[in-house]
Design a protein around this motif. Sequence first.
Motif, PDB file in Angstrom:
ATOM      1  N   HIS A  14       6.259  12.933   2.041  1.00  0.00           N
ATOM      2  CA  HIS A  14       5.150  12.026   2.341  1.00  0.00           C
ATOM      3  C   HIS A  14       5.679  10.713   2.899  1.00  0.00           C
ATOM      4  CE1 HIS A  14       1.402  13.871   0.582  1.00  0.00           C
ATOM      5  NE2 HIS A  14       2.325  14.714   0.152  1.00  0.00           N
ATOM      6  N   ARG A  15       6.736  10.186   2.306  1.00  0.00           N
ATOM      7  CA  ARG A  15       7.328   8.949   2.808  1.00  0.00           C
ATOM      8  C   ARG A  15       7.766   9.105   4.261  1.00  0.00           C
ATOM      9  NH1 ARG A  15      13.263   6.486   1.346  1.00  0.00           N
ATOM     10  NH2 ARG A  15      13.812   8.552   2.101  1.00  0.00           N
ATOM     11  N   SER A  16       8.409  10.216   4.564  1.00  0.00           N
ATOM     12  CA  SER A  16       8.870  10.445   5.940  1.00  0.00           C
ATOM     13  C   SER A  16       7.704  10.574   6.901  1.00  0.00           C
ATOM     14  CB  SER A  16       9.734  11.705   5.989  1.00  0.00           C
ATOM     15  OG  SER A  16      10.882  11.574   5.177  1.00  0.00           O
ATOM     16  N   ALA A  17       6.636  11.269   6.481  1.00  0.00           N
ATOM     17  CA  ALA A  17       5.467  11.452   7.348  1.00  0.00           C
ATOM     18  C   ALA A  17       4.817  10.114   7.656  1.00  0.00           C
ATOM     19  CB  ALA A  17       4.466  12.386   6.686  1.00  0.00           C
ATOM     20  N   SER A  37       6.294   7.187   7.630  1.00  0.00           N
ATOM     21  CA  SER A  37       7.211   6.406   8.462  1.00  0.00           C
ATOM     22  C   SER A  37       7.175   6.837   9.920  1.00  0.00           C
ATOM     23  CB  SER A  37       8.635   6.538   7.911  1.00  0.00           C
ATOM     24  OG  SER A  37       9.550   5.799   8.695  1.00  0.00           O
ATOM     25  N   LYS A  38       6.989   8.148  10.158  1.00  0.00           N
ATOM     26  CA  LYS A  38       6.991   8.647  11.531  1.00  0.00           C
ATOM     27  C   LYS A  38       5.795   8.151  12.332  1.00  0.00           C
ATOM     28  CE  LYS A  38      10.731  11.134  11.471  1.00  0.00           C
ATOM     29  NZ  LYS A  38      11.907  10.710  12.287  1.00  0.00           N
ATOM     30  N   ASN A  39       4.704   7.810  11.654  1.00  0.00           N
ATOM     31  CA  ASN A  39       3.475   7.442  12.353  1.00  0.00           C
ATOM     32  C   ASN A  39       3.039   6.009  12.115  1.00  0.00           C
ATOM     33  OD1 ASN A  39       2.410  10.219  13.444  1.00  0.00           O
ATOM     34  ND2 ASN A  39       3.078  10.617  11.351  1.00  0.00           N
ATOM     35  N   HIS A  40       3.656   5.352  11.158  1.00  0.00           N
ATOM     36  CA  HIS A  40       3.296   3.980  10.802  1.00  0.00           C
ATOM     37  C   HIS A  40       4.011   3.000  11.728  1.00  0.00           C
ATOM     38  CE1 HIS A  40       2.684   0.361   8.376  1.00  0.00           C
ATOM     39  NE2 HIS A  40       1.840   1.051   7.620  1.00  0.00           N
ATOM     40  N   ALA A  41       3.355   1.907  12.052  1.00  0.00           N
ATOM     41  CA  ALA A  41       3.987   0.866  12.864  1.00  0.00           C
ATOM     42  C   ALA A  41       5.145   0.246  12.079  1.00  0.00           C
ATOM     43  CB  ALA A  41       2.968  -0.213  13.218  1.00  0.00           C
ATOM     44  N   PRO A  42       6.261  -0.037  12.732  1.00  0.00           N
ATOM     45  CA  PRO A  42       7.391  -0.666  12.026  1.00  0.00           C
ATOM     46  C   PRO A  42       6.984  -1.999  11.412  1.00  0.00           C
ATOM     47  CG  PRO A  42       8.062   0.129  14.187  1.00  0.00           C
ATOM     48  CD  PRO A  42       6.566   0.235  14.153  1.00  0.00           C
ATOM     49  N   LEU A  43       7.612  -2.326  10.308  1.00  0.00           N
ATOM     50  CA  LEU A  43       7.362  -3.609   9.643  1.00  0.00           C
ATOM     51  C   LEU A  43       8.592  -4.476   9.841  1.00  0.00           C
ATOM     52  CD1 LEU A  43       5.698  -2.341   6.333  1.00  0.00           C
ATOM     53  CD2 LEU A  43       4.587  -3.265   8.370  1.00  0.00           C
ATOM     54  N   GLY A  44       8.442  -5.517  10.646  1.00  0.00           N
ATOM     55  CA  GLY A  44       9.585  -6.363  10.940  1.00  0.00           C
ATOM     56  C   GLY A  44      10.678  -5.626  11.672  1.00  0.00           C
ATOM     57  N   ALA A  45      10.299  -4.731  12.601  1.00  0.00           N
ATOM     58  CA  ALA A  45      11.227  -3.946  13.423  1.00  0.00           C
ATOM     59  C   ALA A  45      12.000  -2.916  12.595  1.00  0.00           C
ATOM     60  CB  ALA A  45      12.204  -4.853  14.172  1.00  0.00           C
ATOM     61  N   VAL A  87       9.295   2.213   8.082  1.00  0.00           N
ATOM     62  CA  VAL A  87       8.830   2.095   6.701  1.00  0.00           C
ATOM     63  C   VAL A  87       9.796   2.738   5.722  1.00  0.00           C
ATOM     64  CG1 VAL A  87       7.028   2.835   5.081  1.00  0.00           C
ATOM     65  CG2 VAL A  87       6.403   1.885   7.312  1.00  0.00           C
ATOM     66  N   ASP A  88      10.297   3.940   6.048  1.00  0.00           N
ATOM     67  CA  ASP A  88      11.147   4.641   5.094  1.00  0.00           C
ATOM     68  C   ASP A  88      12.520   4.016   4.930  1.00  0.00           C
ATOM     69  OD1 ASP A  88      12.039   5.339   7.586  1.00  0.00           O
ATOM     70  OD2 ASP A  88      12.412   7.440   7.086  1.00  0.00           O
ATOM     71  N   GLN A  89      12.861   3.054   5.791  1.00  0.00           N
ATOM     72  CA  GLN A  89      14.150   2.381   5.704  1.00  0.00           C
ATOM     73  C   GLN A  89      14.069   1.016   5.046  1.00  0.00           C
ATOM     74  OE1 GLN A  89      16.978   4.010   6.497  1.00  0.00           O
ATOM     75  NE2 GLN A  89      15.605   5.736   6.911  1.00  0.00           N
ATOM     76  N   LEU A  90      12.882   0.577   4.710  1.00  0.00           N
ATOM     77  CA  LEU A  90      12.739  -0.718   4.046  1.00  0.00           C
ATOM     78  C   LEU A  90      13.398  -0.670   2.672  1.00  0.00           C
ATOM     79  CD1 LEU A  90       9.024  -1.488   4.959  1.00  0.00           C
ATOM     80  CD2 LEU A  90      11.038  -2.694   5.815  1.00  0.00           C
ATOM     81  N   PRO A  91      14.163  -1.688   2.305  1.00  0.00           N
ATOM     82  CA  PRO A  91      14.862  -1.673   1.002  1.00  0.00           C
ATOM     83  C   PRO A  91      13.934  -1.425  -0.179  1.00  0.00           C
ATOM     84  CG  PRO A  91      15.704  -3.449   2.369  1.00  0.00           C
ATOM     85  CD  PRO A  91      14.519  -2.879   3.097  1.00  0.00           C
ATOM     86  N   VAL A  92      12.743  -2.020  -0.160  1.00  0.00           N
ATOM     87  CA  VAL A  92      11.846  -1.860  -1.299  1.00  0.00           C
ATOM     88  C   VAL A  92      11.366  -0.415  -1.419  1.00  0.00           C
ATOM     89  CG1 VAL A  92       9.790  -2.495   0.043  1.00  0.00           C
ATOM     90  CG2 VAL A  92       9.795  -2.780  -2.457  1.00  0.00           C
ATOM     91  N   ALA A 121       0.836  -1.205   0.000  1.00  0.00           N
ATOM     92  CA  ALA A 121       0.000   0.000   0.000  1.00  0.00           C
ATOM     93  C   ALA A 121       0.868   1.251   0.000  1.00  0.00           C
ATOM     94  CB  ALA A 121      -0.924  -0.006   1.207  1.00  0.00           C
ATOM     95  N   VAL A 122       1.953   1.228   0.747  1.00  0.00           N
ATOM     96  CA  VAL A 122       2.858   2.376   0.782  1.00  0.00           C
ATOM     97  C   VAL A 122       3.467   2.612  -0.603  1.00  0.00           C
ATOM     98  CG1 VAL A 122       4.958   3.328   1.791  1.00  0.00           C
ATOM     99  CG2 VAL A 122       3.365   2.014   3.219  1.00  0.00           C
TER     100      VAL A 122
END
Length: 363
Positions: free
Chosen positions: A136-139, A141-149, A152-157, A115-116
């Motif tokens: 938008h990506r940073s916003a 990531s700041k409020n979204h629950a981490p995915l696999g610790a 969001v903005d640091q996920l490789p994909v 979805a992201v």
Amino acid sequence: MEQFNGRAIISPTPDLTVDSDDGSGEPNQATTNSGSLNLAFGSGPPVSGAEDTASSSLEGFRESHSTAGISERSADLHARAWRSGTRAAYKSAWGQWVCWCHEREIDPVQSPISAVIDYLTFLYDKGLKYPTINAHRSAISKNHAPLGAVQVDQLPVVCEHMRAIFNERIPSPRYTKTWDVEKVLGAIKGWGDNANLSDKLLTGKLAMLLALTSAGRASELQQLDTRYMCIKDDRVTFHLTKRTKTCRPGKTHMVLEFFRFEEDRSSCVVECIEGYLSRSRLWQQTSDEVLRHNLLLSYVKPHGHVKTCTISRWLKDVMKESGLAAEFTAHSTRAASTSKAMGQGISVDDIQKTGKLVKAINF
């Protein structure tokens, strides 16, 4: 604010981008993007198990997952990690993300990574520029629950997708050319002696000379305080005691120095400061309680302090009086002054020190 699934969420506002060259504690100016989204709340069924999206706004940060388990006081302090301009941009971006998710019955706080990615593509297809999409990506990531610790903005994909957006829509500079400082200085010289200038012209002249000789932002000029001013024979020094755009942990407060120019007193910034101080002392001889310790004061009664946007308007007025094109903003004084300095053989290192520039290549 709107209600979604029985909870308050932020209504969408025109898309905002953060101007990286704006100042200081003041909102760094968040500007409206012409490619703003026009998202409306749908009437679909509520999302099952959605988190409280009221906590998704930065104002509700204390309820966020990232501050869970800490005290309210600590959460309040933690929320100040972002400056006011960043908070304004994130609030708008997050509100639009929430709307987009609501239309598709997606939980905006615990959405799948697909979805992201789709949302970032949606913004790209709307014609938004890379810096806006990245905000938008940073916003999110700041409020979204981490995915696999992982945030969001640091996920490789996500990083790879943003790199693709960058490659397809490389950010371009606002200007491909700048204006000649001599044109403005020539107009200022034609105004005559400082003592004979109106309050408005003297204020505008001083603001412009300060901007050109320091390569400073309007937000930095707004902070010039006569309580932290030192006048010597050849210079005037100001110590800025508040946070600035380039303020970072471990760095001392900024110091701005303005040197006397004996060769041409009509365009000497120190002469103009001294003339302006003589004029402003008359404004201070009143019994009111208006604060007047800043260097730059309003030229209309009651002659109080002014905001950054007012100083920017003064600079624009002087540029207009000098015959410059309307496309140039007040912030363009930085590029104009540093380009002039390089043309006169001043080293890049000296320009960087004087103008507080991050990358000399910008000029």
